[in-house]
Design a protein around this motif. Structure first.
Motif, PDB file in Angstrom:
ATOM      1  N   ASN A 389      20.632 -57.222  11.660  1.00  0.00           N
ATOM      2  CA  ASN A 389      21.039 -55.836  11.873  1.00  0.00           C
ATOM      3  C   ASN A 389      22.283 -55.853  12.769  1.00  0.00           C
ATOM      4  O   ASN A 389      22.174 -55.868  13.990  1.00  0.00           O
ATOM      5  CB  ASN A 389      19.905 -55.037  12.525  1.00  0.00           C
ATOM      6  CG  ASN A 389      20.222 -53.556  12.635  1.00  0.00           C
ATOM      7  OD1 ASN A 389      21.373 -53.160  12.823  1.00  0.00           O
ATOM      8  ND2 ASN A 389      19.198 -52.727  12.536  1.00  0.00           N
ATOM      9  N   SER A 391      24.517 -53.683  13.712  1.00  0.00           N
ATOM     10  CA  SER A 391      24.642 -52.583  14.680  1.00  0.00           C
ATOM     11  C   SER A 391      23.739 -52.819  15.882  1.00  0.00           C
ATOM     12  O   SER A 391      24.161 -52.658  17.031  1.00  0.00           O
ATOM     13  CB  SER A 391      24.286 -51.262  14.004  1.00  0.00           C
ATOM     14  OG  SER A 391      24.268 -50.213  14.943  1.00  0.00           O
ATOM     15  N   ARG A 392      22.478 -53.201  15.624  1.00  0.00           N
ATOM     16  CA  ARG A 392      21.547 -53.468  16.719  1.00  0.00           C
ATOM     17  C   ARG A 392      22.015 -54.653  17.554  1.00  0.00           C
ATOM     18  O   ARG A 392      21.921 -54.634  18.788  1.00  0.00           O
ATOM     19  CB  ARG A 392      20.145 -53.721  16.175  1.00  0.00           C
ATOM     20  CG  ARG A 392      19.079 -53.865  17.261  1.00  0.00           C
ATOM     21  CD  ARG A 392      17.750 -54.281  16.671  1.00  0.00           C
ATOM     22  NE  ARG A 392      17.834 -55.608  16.080  1.00  0.00           N
ATOM     23  CZ  ARG A 392      16.969 -56.078  15.188  1.00  0.00           C
ATOM     24  NH1 ARG A 392      15.979 -55.314  14.767  1.00  0.00           N
ATOM     25  NH2 ARG A 392      17.105 -57.289  14.699  1.00  0.00           N
ATOM     26  N   LYS A 395      24.712 -53.527  19.864  1.00  0.00           N
ATOM     27  CA  LYS A 395      24.157 -52.710  20.946  1.00  0.00           C
ATOM     28  C   LYS A 395      23.392 -53.568  21.952  1.00  0.00           C
ATOM     29  O   LYS A 395      23.451 -53.327  23.161  1.00  0.00           O
ATOM     30  CB  LYS A 395      23.234 -51.638  20.369  1.00  0.00           C
ATOM     31  CG  LYS A 395      23.965 -50.542  19.606  1.00  0.00           C
ATOM     32  CD  LYS A 395      22.974 -49.549  19.027  1.00  0.00           C
ATOM     33  CE  LYS A 395      23.672 -48.465  18.235  1.00  0.00           C
ATOM     34  NZ  LYS A 395      22.710 -47.498  17.642  1.00  0.00           N
TER      35      LYS A 395
END
Length: 406
Positions: A389, A391-392, A395
Motif C-alpha cells: 500500500n 500511500s500507507r 504516511k
C-alpha cells in the motif's frame, strides 16, 4: 545574472530554514529541561472511594449535568476540549446559571484544546460570575515547547463531594453527533468518598498555576467525608513521569495485559517491556480504533503493532464507532483508567491524571466491558499490515519522523 540571483536566493532560504530548525530544536530541548527541573511527583497513597463507570456520552452527560445543576457551594471544572456547539452551550449555560445563583464556579480549559471558546463566550462567563482561566498558554521564552505541552486532564469536582475523571470532553462527537465517527466509546469515572479531596487538590494546584488564585489551604473546599469501598490511588503525571509508570505496570503483569487507547505510539522502552512480557508468557491484548480521528496517528501505530503481533500479541480494531478509552488492566489485580493515551504525547508532553484501581469486583466489571469491546472489533493481522500500500507506506514514514508530536 539571473542564475546567480537564484543561487543567492536559494542560499538565503536554506540558511533561514536551518536557523528556524535550529531554533525549534533548541527551544524544545531547553524548554523540556526547564520543565523537568520544576515538576515533582504528587501521587497518592492507597485511598478508598466509591466508583461508577460510564462508557456512553449521553448517559454520562445526563448524570453530569444533573449533578452540576444540584451543586450547592462550588463547581471546579478542568477540560482539555470544550467546543462551540449545542452541548458545549448547554454545559456553559448550566455553569453560568449556577454562578448567578451564588455557587462558586471555576472553569480551567487548555488554551489550544479549547481554541473554539471565543472571547465573547469568556466575557459572558465572567459577567455571570464564573471564574475562568486558560491553562498551558503559549509563552516565551520557549514558544515552541510551550505550544506542545498540553493540559490533557479532564476532571470535575462538585461541592468537594463528587468527582469525575476520564476520557470525555465537551463536544458533539462525545454524544455521537459526529457522523464520520459514529458512536463514541470512552470510559469515564464518577467518584464519591473521601478520595475526592485529592482531585480537588489537583485542580486547585493547576488553578493556582494558571489563574494565580491560591485557595488550596481553604478547608471549605475539602469537606469531611467517609471512605468508600474501592481501593485506588490517583496518579497525576507530566514531563516524562508517565513513561516510568507504564513500565512499572507492565513489569507487574504475570498472566494478562490489556491496553485500550485511541492512539498507540509507545516509546522504545515501553515497546521493549511489552515484548518482554509476551516472552515471559503474558497474553497482551490491545484495543485501538478501526477509524482514526486525526491525521497520521493510525499510521504511526502500525510499526509498533507489527512487532507486537509478530511476537504474539492480539490487536483489536474497534468498529462499532470511535474508540477513545484509555485503560490498562494488569492480570486481575490492577486497572488503570484516566486521561492518558498510550502515546508519546501523553508520556512526555501532556499533563495527565490516571486512577489505579485495586478492587477485584470493579476490575472484573471493566474486563467485561473490554470483552464486549473486543467482540465489537476486528482482529488486525500481519497480512493486512504487510499488504502493499504505497500511500500507507508514505504516511508511515512521515508519522515515524513526527510521532513524538502526534
Amino acid at each position: 545574472m539571473e542564475e546567480g540571483l537564484l543561487m543567492h536566493l536559494a542560499l538565503i532560504l536554506s540558511g533561514l530554514f536551518f536557523l528556524i530548525l535550529l531554533w525549534l530544536v533548541l527551544d524544545f530541548q531547553l524548554g523540556k529541561k526547564k520543565n523537568l527541573s520544576l515538576v515533582s511527583r504528587n501521587e497518592t497513597a492507597i485511598l478508598h472511594g466509591n466508583f461508577d463507570i460510564f462508557t456512553h456520552g449521553k448517559k454520562l452527560f445526563a448524570d453530569y449535568f444533573h449533578e452540576l445543576r444540584n451543586a450547592k457551594q462550588h463547581i471546579h471544572v478542568l477540560f482539555y476540549i470544550v467546543k462551540d456547539d449545542e452541548i458545549s452551550e448547554e454545559f456553559l449555560s448550566i455553569i453560568k446559571e449556577k454562578a448567578r445563583a451564588g455557587v462558586e464556579v471555576r472553569l480551567l480549559l487548555d488554551r489550544l484544546g479549547s481554541w473554539k471558546v471565543k472571547k465573547d463566550t469568556i466575557e459572558a462567563l465572567r459577567e455571570a460570575g464564573v471564574r475562568f482561566a486558560f491553562s498551558n498558554t503559549i509563552k516565551p521564552p520557549f514558544l515552541f515547547y510551550s505550544s506542545q505541552t498540553r493540559n490533557h486532564r479532564k476532571i470535575t469536582i462538585i461541592d468537594g463531594k463528587i468527582g469525575y475523571l476520564g476520557g470525555f470532553n465537551i463536544g458533539k462527537e462525545y454524544i455521537d453527533e459526529e457522523p464520520s465517527l459514529g458512536i463514541w466509546r470512552d470510559y469515564h469515572l464518577k467518584i464519591t468518598g473521601r478520595s475526592v479531596n485529592f482531585l480537588q487538590s489537583e485542580f486547585l494546584i493547576d488553578w493556582h498555576e494558571y489563574a494565580g488564585e491560591d485557595i488550596l489551604g481553604n478547608p471549605m473546599y475539602f469537606p469531611v467525608m467517609a471512605d468508600g469501598d474501592i481501593r485506588h490511588r490517583f496518579v497525576p503525571t507530566e514531563a516524562g513521569q508517565l513513561e516510568q509508570n507504564y513500565l512499572t505496570l507492565i513489569q507487574q503483569a504475570n498472566q494478562s495485559l490489556i491496553i485500550g487507547s485511541p492512539y498507540f505510539i509507545p516509546c522504545k522502552k515501553i515497546l521493549a517491556a511489552l515484548l518482554s512480557a509476551i516472552k515471559r508468557g503474558v497474553q497482551v491484548s490491545i484495543i485501538v480504533p478501526y477509524t482514526a480521528d486525526h491525521l497520521l496517528v493510525q499510521e504511526a501505530s502500525f510499526r509498533y503493532l507489527r512487532k507486537l503481533i509478530r511476537a504474539g500479541a492480539s490487536v483489536y480494531q474497534y468498529k462499532k464507532g470511535f474508540y477513545h478509552a484509555k485503560t490498562l488492566v494488569i492480570d486481575d489485580k490492577i486497572c488503570d483508567i484516566g486521561t492518558a493515551n498510550f502515546d508519546k504525547r501523553s508520556m512526555y508532553l501532556n499533563k495527565e491524571i490516571n486512577c489505579y484501581i485495586y478492587d477485584p469486583a470493579f476490575i472484573q466489571r471493566l474486563k467485561d466491558i473490554l470483552k464486549k469491546d473486543m467482540n465489537d472489533s476486528v482482529r488486525l493481522t500481519l497480512e493486512a499490515l504487510n499488504k502493499p500500500n504505497p500511500s500507507r507506506t508514505l504516511k508511515e514514514g512521515i508519522a515515524a519522523v513526527i510521532s513524538y508530536f502526534l
